[in-house]
Design a protein around this motif. Structure first.
Motif, short mmCIF file in Angstrom:
data_model
loop_
_atom_site.label_atom_id
_atom_site.label_comp_id
_atom_site.label_asym_id
_atom_site.label_seq_id
_atom_site.Cartn_x
_atom_site.Cartn_y
_atom_site.Cartn_z
N LEU A 92 0.92 -1.02 -0.30
CA LEU A 92 -0.10 0.34 0.00
C LEU A 92 1.23 0.96 -0.44
O LEU A 92 0.37 2.34 -0.70
CB LEU A 92 -0.72 0.22 1.17
N ILE A 93 1.71 1.57 0.57
CA ILE A 93 2.75 2.08 0.97
C ILE A 93 3.27 2.93 -0.20
O ILE A 93 3.44 3.81 -0.91
CB ILE A 93 3.59 2.63 2.29
N LYS A 94 3.80 1.35 -0.94
CA LYS A 94 5.21 1.97 -1.97
C LYS A 94 3.16 2.49 -3.32
O LYS A 94 4.07 3.60 -4.13
CB LYS A 94 4.84 0.14 -2.95
N ASP A 124 -7.49 -4.74 -6.07
CA ASP A 124 -7.91 -6.35 -5.03
C ASP A 124 -6.89 -6.18 -3.54
O ASP A 124 -7.39 -7.04 -2.90
CB ASP A 124 -6.95 -7.27 -5.79
N PHE A 125 -6.98 -5.68 -3.01
CA PHE A 125 -6.81 -5.17 -2.07
C PHE A 125 -7.70 -4.88 -0.75
O PHE A 125 -7.67 -4.93 -0.02
CB PHE A 125 -6.45 -3.71 -1.48
N GLY A 126 -9.31 -5.22 -0.97
CA GLY A 126 -9.89 -5.63 -0.09
C GLY A 126 -11.50 -6.11 -0.80
O GLY A 126 -11.81 -6.35 -2.41
N ARG A 127 -12.55 -5.99 -0.31
CA ARG A 127 -13.36 -6.18 -1.61
C ARG A 127 -14.47 -4.83 -0.91
O ARG A 127 -14.84 -4.59 0.16
CB ARG A 127 -14.41 -7.49 -0.46
N PRO A 128 -14.47 -4.61 -1.80
CA PRO A 128 -15.67 -2.99 -2.04
C PRO A 128 -17.53 -3.93 -2.12
O PRO A 128 -17.64 -4.33 -2.30
CB PRO A 128 -15.70 -2.64 -3.37
N GLY A 129 -17.96 -2.24 -1.69
CA GLY A 129 -19.26 -3.03 -1.24
C GLY A 129 -19.71 -3.76 0.06
O GLY A 129 -19.13 -4.53 0.96
N ASN A 130 -20.94 -3.35 0.75
CA ASN A 130 -21.52 -4.12 1.86
C ASN A 130 -20.44 -3.73 2.97
O ASN A 130 -20.12 -5.01 4.13
CB ASN A 130 -21.69 -5.32 1.75
N SER A 167 -12.96 3.89 -1.16
CA SER A 167 -12.23 3.22 -1.31
C SER A 167 -10.89 3.24 -0.44
O SER A 167 -11.56 1.53 0.61
CB SER A 167 -11.85 4.75 -0.54
N ILE A 168 -9.58 2.98 -0.46
CA ILE A 168 -8.51 2.80 0.49
C ILE A 168 -9.21 3.87 1.74
O ILE A 168 -9.20 4.97 1.97
CB ILE A 168 -7.18 3.39 0.36
#
Length: 339
Positions: free
Chosen positions: A73-75, A151-157, A200-201
């Motif tokens: 993430l930092i990169k 793909d850093f997380g699951r968007p939505g809900n 969002s992030i």
């Protein structure tokens, strides 16, 4: 900071020499005293200074302490409007120091722990709060697909998933019946807003002491401690940060409850929400009571887990016990935030 037994490690010396251009293999590590769950060290290589951040050794939950996610993430945020340390190198070989670690730049500056900002002149405090809000808005404005983080997380809900997760975590670690917590969970479940597709992030732990300022300046030098970052609902970050205005002024987690914000030169909650919405060019949040109540619930659930680990001998017992004493008051503050 204190000296650490990781010094005089030949494997680490060799790795540093091959991955840091300014390091000839001679180094000195000093552990930062503040209690990050991912231990962090000041790394001195000659005249250069870096930060080494490692995954704790030993058996851990599969998804916990993922320093490779932090590094990624930092990169990805390098060169964005979000100030972060420079990500320099990642070591995924547990054989070097016993667990995965990464190296980032050392950012010198000021970290403030008290949201009343007693070390800052009254007339300058508003600028610090405005800077924190603008930085958070900048993070939430990042196009995470363009940054390669789709793909850093699951968007939505997000809130539905988080409410389910932390309810289960809380119930698994509960040591007594806390009526206010049960009532808060019931209200959150009954008032879960429809998913509005905002994603969002999110930092996950955005608060004053996780931000480094330039020395004697309200300008943010670096946002730190990205361990809980993911893709999620931006209002979770905003409400979590603004909890500080409602938390008690004394205790393990210090807030501004009952203090005269105007006399302190600190903006009111409504002003900070408006500033955030202006920075992101969005409408004022329609479900603010839910977001704030959820933030108190999540923090209470986290601290209940810390308390249970303390009782089980898996955490610093004295501090864990003090944290456990906050669960009921936090749940009560969550209920009080519901209008």
């Amino acid at each position: 900071m204190s000296n650490d037994p990781m010094n005089n490690n030949n494997a680490l010396a060799s790795w540093l020499q091959s991955h840091l251009p300014d390091c000839d293999g001679r180094y000195q590590l000093e552990k930062f005293a503040s209690g990050q769950s991912n231990p962090s060290y000041l790394l001195n290589c000659g005249e250069q200074q870096y930060v080494l951040r490692r995954k704790p050794p030993g058996q851990l939950l599969a998804s916990a302490h993922a320093v490779d996610r932090e590094y990624r993430l930092i990169k990805a945020l390098q060169g964005s409007a979000v100030p972060v340390p420079t990500a320099l190198a990642l070591c995924e070989d547990d054989g070097v120091i016993g667990s995965m670690f990464y190296i980032m730049s050392y950012e010198a500056g000021d970290v403030h722990w008290d949201p009343a900002l007693p070390a800052i002149e009254t007339g300058q405090r508003r600028a610090y709060y405005q800077s924190l809000i603008h930085t958070l808005a900048s993070l939430h404005n990042v196009d995470y697909v363009f940054a390669g983080l789709q793909d850093f997380g699951r968007p939505g809900n997000y809130f539905a998933r988080q409410l389910s997760r932390w309810t289960k975590q809380y119930q698994a670690s509960a040591t007594q019946t806390i009526t206010a917590m049960d009532q808060l969970i019931d209200w959150l479940q009954a008032n879960l807003p429809d998913d509005d597709a905002q994603s969002s992030i999110i930092h996950g732990d955005y608060r004053l002491d996780n931000v480094m300022f330039f020395h004697n300046s309200p300008d943010v030098r670096a946002v730190l401690d990205w361990e809980l970052a993911t893709l999620g609902h931006p209002m979770a970050d905003l409400a979590y940060y603004l909890m500080a205005l409602r938390l008690p002024g004394e205790g393990e987690i210090k807030g501004l409850q009952g203090l005269d914000l105007s006399a302190l030169g600190i903006p009111e909650e409504a002003e900070l929400i408006d500033l955030y919405c202006q920075a992101r060019q969005i409408k004022s949040p329609a479900n603010w009571d839910f977001y704030m109540a959820f933030s108190f619930f999540r923090l209470a659930a986290i601290l209940q887990g810390v308390y249970k680990r303390g009782l089980d001998g898996n955490a610093s017992s004295a501090r864990a016990i003090r944290m456990g004493e906050l669960v009921k008051p936090l749940a009560e503050l969550g209920l009080a935030s519901i209008k």
